[in-house]
Design a protein around this motif. Structure first.
Motif, PDB file in Angstrom:
ATOM      1  N   GLY A 156       0.815  -1.199   0.000  1.00 19.56           N
ATOM      2  CA  GLY A 156       0.000   0.000   0.000  1.00 19.56           C
ATOM      3  C   GLY A 156       0.853   1.255   0.000  1.00 19.56           C
ATOM      4  O   GLY A 156       1.808   1.374  -0.772  1.00 19.56           O
ATOM      5  N   GLU A 157       0.527   2.193   0.892  1.00 20.44           N
ATOM      6  CA  GLU A 157       1.270   3.447   0.980  1.00 20.44           C
ATOM      7  C   GLU A 157       2.451   3.371   1.938  1.00 20.44           C
ATOM      8  O   GLU A 157       3.186   4.335   2.096  1.00 20.44           O
ATOM      9  CB  GLU A 157       0.318   4.571   1.433  1.00 20.44           C
ATOM     10  N   TRP A 158       2.625   2.221   2.550  1.00 22.41           N
ATOM     11  CA  TRP A 158       3.663   2.087   3.568  1.00 22.41           C
ATOM     12  C   TRP A 158       5.050   1.927   2.956  1.00 22.41           C
ATOM     13  O   TRP A 158       5.219   1.335   1.883  1.00 22.41           O
ATOM     14  CB  TRP A 158       3.363   0.897   4.482  1.00 22.41           C
ATOM     15  N   THR A 159       6.035   2.460   3.660  1.00 26.05           N
ATOM     16  CA  THR A 159       7.440   2.251   3.326  1.00 26.05           C
ATOM     17  C   THR A 159       8.139   1.697   4.564  1.00 26.05           C
ATOM     18  O   THR A 159       7.648   1.835   5.690  1.00 26.05           O
ATOM     19  CB  THR A 159       8.118   3.553   2.874  1.00 26.05           C
ATOM     20  N   ARG A 160       9.301   1.076   4.339  1.00 28.08           N
ATOM     21  CA  ARG A 160       9.980   0.372   5.429  1.00 28.08           C
ATOM     22  C   ARG A 160      11.455   0.760   5.478  1.00 28.08           C
ATOM     23  O   ARG A 160      12.063   1.052   4.448  1.00 28.08           O
ATOM     24  CB  ARG A 160       9.852  -1.140   5.213  1.00 28.08           C
ATOM     25  N   ILE A 161      12.020   0.771   6.686  1.00 29.88           N
ATOM     26  CA  ILE A 161      13.456   0.998   6.841  1.00 29.88           C
ATOM     27  C   ILE A 161      14.212   0.063   5.900  1.00 29.88           C
ATOM     28  O   ILE A 161      13.922  -1.130   5.820  1.00 29.88           O
ATOM     29  CB  ILE A 161      13.879   0.769   8.297  1.00 29.88           C
ATOM     30  N   ALA A 162      15.196   0.612   5.199  1.00 35.26           N
ATOM     31  CA  ALA A 162      15.853  -0.139   4.131  1.00 35.26           C
ATOM     32  C   ALA A 162      17.043  -0.978   4.601  1.00 35.26           C
ATOM     33  O   ALA A 162      17.362  -1.997   3.997  1.00 35.26           O
ATOM     34  CB  ALA A 162      16.311   0.821   3.035  1.00 35.26           C
ATOM     35  N   THR A 163      17.713  -0.570   5.673  1.00 39.16           N
ATOM     36  CA  THR A 163      18.876  -1.287   6.198  1.00 39.16           C
ATOM     37  C   THR A 163      18.600  -1.636   7.648  1.00 39.16           C
ATOM     38  O   THR A 163      18.055  -0.821   8.388  1.00 39.16           O
ATOM     39  CB  THR A 163      20.147  -0.428   6.081  1.00 39.16           C
ATOM     40  N   HIS A 164      19.015  -2.845   8.077  1.00 45.19           N
ATOM     41  CA  HIS A 164      18.499  -3.335   9.352  1.00 45.19           C
ATOM     42  C   HIS A 164      19.513  -3.657  10.442  1.00 45.19           C
ATOM     43  O   HIS A 164      19.114  -3.958  11.560  1.00 45.19           O
ATOM     44  CB  HIS A 164      17.641  -4.580   9.100  1.00 45.19           C
ATOM     45  N   THR A 165      20.797  -3.617  10.157  1.00 47.76           N
ATOM     46  CA  THR A 165      21.760  -3.892  11.222  1.00 47.76           C
ATOM     47  C   THR A 165      22.935  -2.926  11.134  1.00 47.76           C
ATOM     48  O   THR A 165      23.246  -2.383  10.070  1.00 47.76           O
ATOM     49  CB  THR A 165      22.325  -5.333  11.151  1.00 47.76           C
ATOM     50  N   SER A 166      23.593  -2.729  12.270  1.00 43.51           N
ATOM     51  CA  SER A 166      24.804  -1.911  12.292  1.00 43.51           C
ATOM     52  C   SER A 166      25.861  -2.506  11.367  1.00 43.51           C
ATOM     53  O   SER A 166      26.627  -1.777  10.727  1.00 43.51           O
ATOM     54  CB  SER A 166      25.348  -1.826  13.723  1.00 43.51           C
ATOM     55  N   HIS A 167      25.905  -3.831  11.296  1.00 50.94           N
ATOM     56  CA  HIS A 167      26.859  -4.516  10.415  1.00 50.94           C
ATOM     57  C   HIS A 167      26.645  -4.103   8.967  1.00 50.94           C
ATOM     58  O   HIS A 167      27.595  -3.774   8.244  1.00 50.94           O
ATOM     59  CB  HIS A 167      26.697  -6.028  10.577  1.00 50.94           C
ATOM     60  N   ASP A 168      25.385  -4.095   8.511  1.00 53.36           N
ATOM     61  CA  ASP A 168      25.089  -3.703   7.133  1.00 53.36           C
ATOM     62  C   ASP A 168      25.389  -2.225   6.891  1.00 53.36           C
ATOM     63  O   ASP A 168      25.838  -1.838   5.807  1.00 53.36           O
ATOM     64  CB  ASP A 168      23.628  -4.005   6.800  1.00 53.36           C
ATOM     65  N   LEU A 169      25.125  -1.393   7.896  1.00 48.40           N
ATOM     66  CA  LEU A 169      25.432   0.028   7.757  1.00 48.40           C
ATOM     67  C   LEU A 169      26.936   0.259   7.626  1.00 48.40           C
ATOM     68  O   LEU A 169      27.385   1.122   6.867  1.00 48.40           O
ATOM     69  CB  LEU A 169      24.899   0.803   8.957  1.00 48.40           C
ATOM     70  N   GLN A 170      27.711  -0.526   8.361  1.00 48.21           N
ATOM     71  CA  GLN A 170      29.160  -0.403   8.260  1.00 48.21           C
ATOM     72  C   GLN A 170      29.626  -0.759   6.854  1.00 48.21           C
ATOM     73  O   GLN A 170      30.495  -0.089   6.284  1.00 48.21           O
ATOM     74  CB  GLN A 170      29.836  -1.302   9.282  1.00 48.21           C
ATOM     75  N   LEU A 171      29.033  -1.799   6.267  1.00 46.88           N
ATOM     76  CA  LEU A 171      29.403  -2.190   4.911  1.00 46.88           C
ATOM     77  C   LEU A 171      29.062  -1.078   3.914  1.00 46.88           C
ATOM     78  O   LEU A 171      29.723  -0.939   2.882  1.00 46.88           O
ATOM     79  CB  LEU A 171      28.674  -3.481   4.522  1.00 46.88           C
ATOM     80  N   LYS A 172      28.041  -0.268   4.231  1.00 50.62           N
ATOM     81  CA  LYS A 172      27.644   0.828   3.354  1.00 50.62           C
ATOM     82  C   LYS A 172      28.439   2.107   3.600  1.00 50.62           C
ATOM     83  O   LYS A 172      28.263   3.089   2.890  1.00 50.62           O
ATOM     84  CB  LYS A 172      26.146   1.110   3.527  1.00 50.62           C
ATOM     85  N   GLY A 173      29.260   2.108   4.647  1.00 49.93           N
ATOM     86  CA  GLY A 173      30.127   3.254   4.872  1.00 49.93           C
ATOM     87  C   GLY A 173      29.907   4.039   6.144  1.00 49.93           C
ATOM     88  O   GLY A 173      30.594   5.042   6.379  1.00 49.93           O
ATOM     89  N   LEU A 174      28.963   3.627   7.007  1.00 52.27           N
ATOM     90  CA  LEU A 174      28.765   4.344   8.266  1.00 52.27           C
ATOM     91  C   LEU A 174      29.966   4.129   9.183  1.00 52.27           C
ATOM     92  O   LEU A 174      30.401   2.998   9.385  1.00 52.27           O
ATOM     93  CB  LEU A 174      27.493   3.876   8.967  1.00 52.27           C
ATOM     94  N   GLU A 175      30.483   5.206   9.749  1.00 56.12           N
ATOM     95  CA  GLU A 175      31.608   5.126  10.675  1.00 56.12           C
ATOM     96  C   GLU A 175      31.150   5.453  12.091  1.00 56.12           C
ATOM     97  O   GLU A 175      30.298   6.316  12.296  1.00 56.12           O
ATOM     98  CB  GLU A 175      32.714   6.096  10.253  1.00 56.12           C
ATOM     99  N   MET A 176      31.727   4.746  13.054  1.00 53.67           N
ATOM    100  CA  MET A 176      31.428   4.986  14.468  1.00 53.67           C
ATOM    101  C   MET A 176      32.754   5.300  15.154  1.00 53.67           C
ATOM    102  O   MET A 176      33.441   4.408  15.649  1.00 53.67           O
ATOM    103  CB  MET A 176      30.768   3.759  15.090  1.00 53.67           C
ATOM    104  N   PRO A 177      33.181   6.568  15.147  1.00 53.95           N
ATOM    105  CA  PRO A 177      34.519   6.912  15.632  1.00 53.95           C
ATOM    106  C   PRO A 177      34.757   6.642  17.113  1.00 53.95           C
ATOM    107  O   PRO A 177      35.898   6.502  17.539  1.00 53.95           O
ATOM    108  CB  PRO A 177      34.634   8.399  15.313  1.00 53.95           C
ATOM    109  N   ARG A 178      33.708   6.593  17.904  1.00 53.58           N
ATOM    110  CA  ARG A 178      33.857   6.269  19.316  1.00 53.58           C
ATOM    111  C   ARG A 178      32.564   5.620  19.815  1.00 53.58           C
ATOM    112  O   ARG A 178      31.522   5.741  19.200  1.00 53.58           O
ATOM    113  CB  ARG A 178      34.183   7.516  20.141  1.00 53.58           C
ATOM    114  N   LYS A 179      32.682   4.933  20.933  1.00 54.76           N
ATOM    115  CA  LYS A 179      31.528   4.215  21.463  1.00 54.76           C
ATOM    116  C   LYS A 179      30.480   5.189  21.980  1.00 54.76           C
ATOM    117  O   LYS A 179      30.805   6.170  22.647  1.00 54.76           O
ATOM    118  CB  LYS A 179      31.950   3.258  22.572  1.00 54.76           C
ATOM    119  N   PRO A 180      29.202   4.921  21.698  1.00 58.89           N
ATOM    120  CA  PRO A 180      28.136   5.817  22.162  1.00 58.89           C
ATOM    121  C   PRO A 180      27.728   5.522  23.598  1.00 58.89           C
ATOM    122  O   PRO A 180      27.955   4.431  24.114  1.00 58.89           O
ATOM    123  CB  PRO A 180      26.992   5.492  21.201  1.00 58.89           C
ATOM    124  N   GLN A 181      27.111   6.523  24.220  1.00 58.05           N
ATOM    125  CA  GLN A 181      26.545   6.366  25.553  1.00 58.05           C
ATOM    126  C   GLN A 181      25.017   6.290  25.512  1.00 58.05           C
ATOM    127  O   GLN A 181      24.393   5.738  26.405  1.00 58.05           O
ATOM    128  CB  GLN A 181      26.966   7.552  26.436  1.00 58.05           C
TER     129      GLN A 181
END
Length: 233
Positions: free
Chosen positions: A177-202
Motif C-alpha cells: 500500500g502506501e507504507w514504506t519500510r526501513i531499508a537497512t536493518h543492522t549496524s553490520h550492514d550500515l558499516q558495509l555501506k560506509g557508516l563510521e562509528m569513531p567512538r563508542k556511544p553512551q
C-alpha cells in the motif's frame, strides 16, 4: 640468551600496550558489529522500545522535538491513531503546517555498544508544499552530541532531509500500500555501506521525523523494532 629473553618480554609488553590502547580508544571495530541470522538469539529477542506497535494509548518515554527553521509554524505533538496502522494503531503527526520546520518524536535510552537490529514502517502525505518523513537511529555521546546516525527517509513532492555530519541516509523501501519500510536493518550492514562509528556511544535515540516546507503534511509510523545484537553472544 638473557638478552633475547628480555627482548621477547619487551615485545610482548609492547603488544599488550597496543591492544589496550586500541581497546580503550572508544571505536567500534568490525568484529563488534554482528550479522543477524535466523538461529541467533537476537533474532528472537524482544524489542527495546515500549509500545513499539502503537496498539496502546500510552506514549511513555517519547518526547516532542520541534525544530523550526523559518516561521510561521503550527506544529503539534504526535498522537496514537487507533486505526491508522498496518493492522491497528500507529503513531501520527497530523496536519503539521510550517513555512520550513521539522518535528520529531524521540525515544532515548542509555547503551553500552552500537550493535543493533532495527526496523520500522512509515507513510505520509503532503496536502500542500513539500516535505519528507523518516525514521532515524541516532548514537550520541555522554553529552548528547551526535556521533553517528542512520536516517531512512522518503521525500514528499521533492522534499529531502538535511545532510548532517555523521548522518548516513538512504531512502525507505516500498512496502504494501502506501507504507514504506526501513531499508537497512543492522549496524553490520550500515558499516558495509560506509557508516563510521569513531567512538563508542553512551545513548541511542530513535527519531520519528516529519519535515514540512511551505505547506501541510501528515505522517504515520508503525511496528518499530530495535533489538540488541549482542544478545546470546
Amino acid at each position: 640468551m638473557v638478552k633475547m629473553m628480555w627482548g621477547l618480554c619487551l615485545l610482548l609488553v609492547a603488544i599488550v600496550v597496543v591492544l589496550l590502547v586500541r581497546g580503550s580508544s572508544g571505536g567500534a571495530p568490525p568484529g563488534e558489529w554482528g550479522e543477524l541470522t535466523s538461529g541467533s538469539a537476537a533474532a528472537s529477542a524482544k524489542t527495546l522500545l515500549p509500545n513499539a506497535a502503537f496498539e496502546e494509548e500510552l506514549l511513555n518515554g517519547w518526547a516532542h522535538r520541534p525544530h523550526v527553521i523559518e516561521l510561521p509554524q503550527d506544529l503539534h505533538e504526535g498522537t496514537i491513531d487507533k486505526h491508522g496502522g498496518r493492522s491497528g494503531g500507529a503513531f501520527k503527526f497530523g496536519a503539521e503546517k510550517a513555512k520550513h520546520a521539522e518535528v520529531a518524536a524521540t525515544f532515548t535510552r542509555e547503551i553500552a555498544h552500537c550493535d543493533y537490529f532495527f526496523d520500522g514502517y512509515a507513510r505520509a502525505a503532503a496536502k500542500s508544499g513539500k516535505g519528507w518523513y523518516g525514521i532515524e537511529l541516532l548514537f550520541e555521546d555522554s553529552k548528547g552530541a551526535r556521533i553517528a546516525s542512520y536516517l531512512s527517509w522518503r521525500g514528499l513532492n521533492g522534499g529531502k532531509p538535511p545532510a548532517l555530519p555523521g548522518r548516513f541516509m538512504d531512502e525507505m523501501a516500498p512496502d504494501k500500500g502506501e507504507w514504506t519500510r526501513i531499508a537497512t536493518h543492522t549496524s553490520h550492514d550500515l558499516q558495509l555501506k560506509g557508516l563510521e562509528m569513531p567512538r563508542k556511544p553512551q545513548f541511542m535515540t530513535v527519531n520519528l521525523w516529519l519535515g514540512v516546507e511551505d505547506g501541510e503534511a501528515s505522517a504515520w509510523y508503525d511496528d518499530l523494532d530495535v533489538r540488541d545484537m549482542k544478545v546470546g553472544r
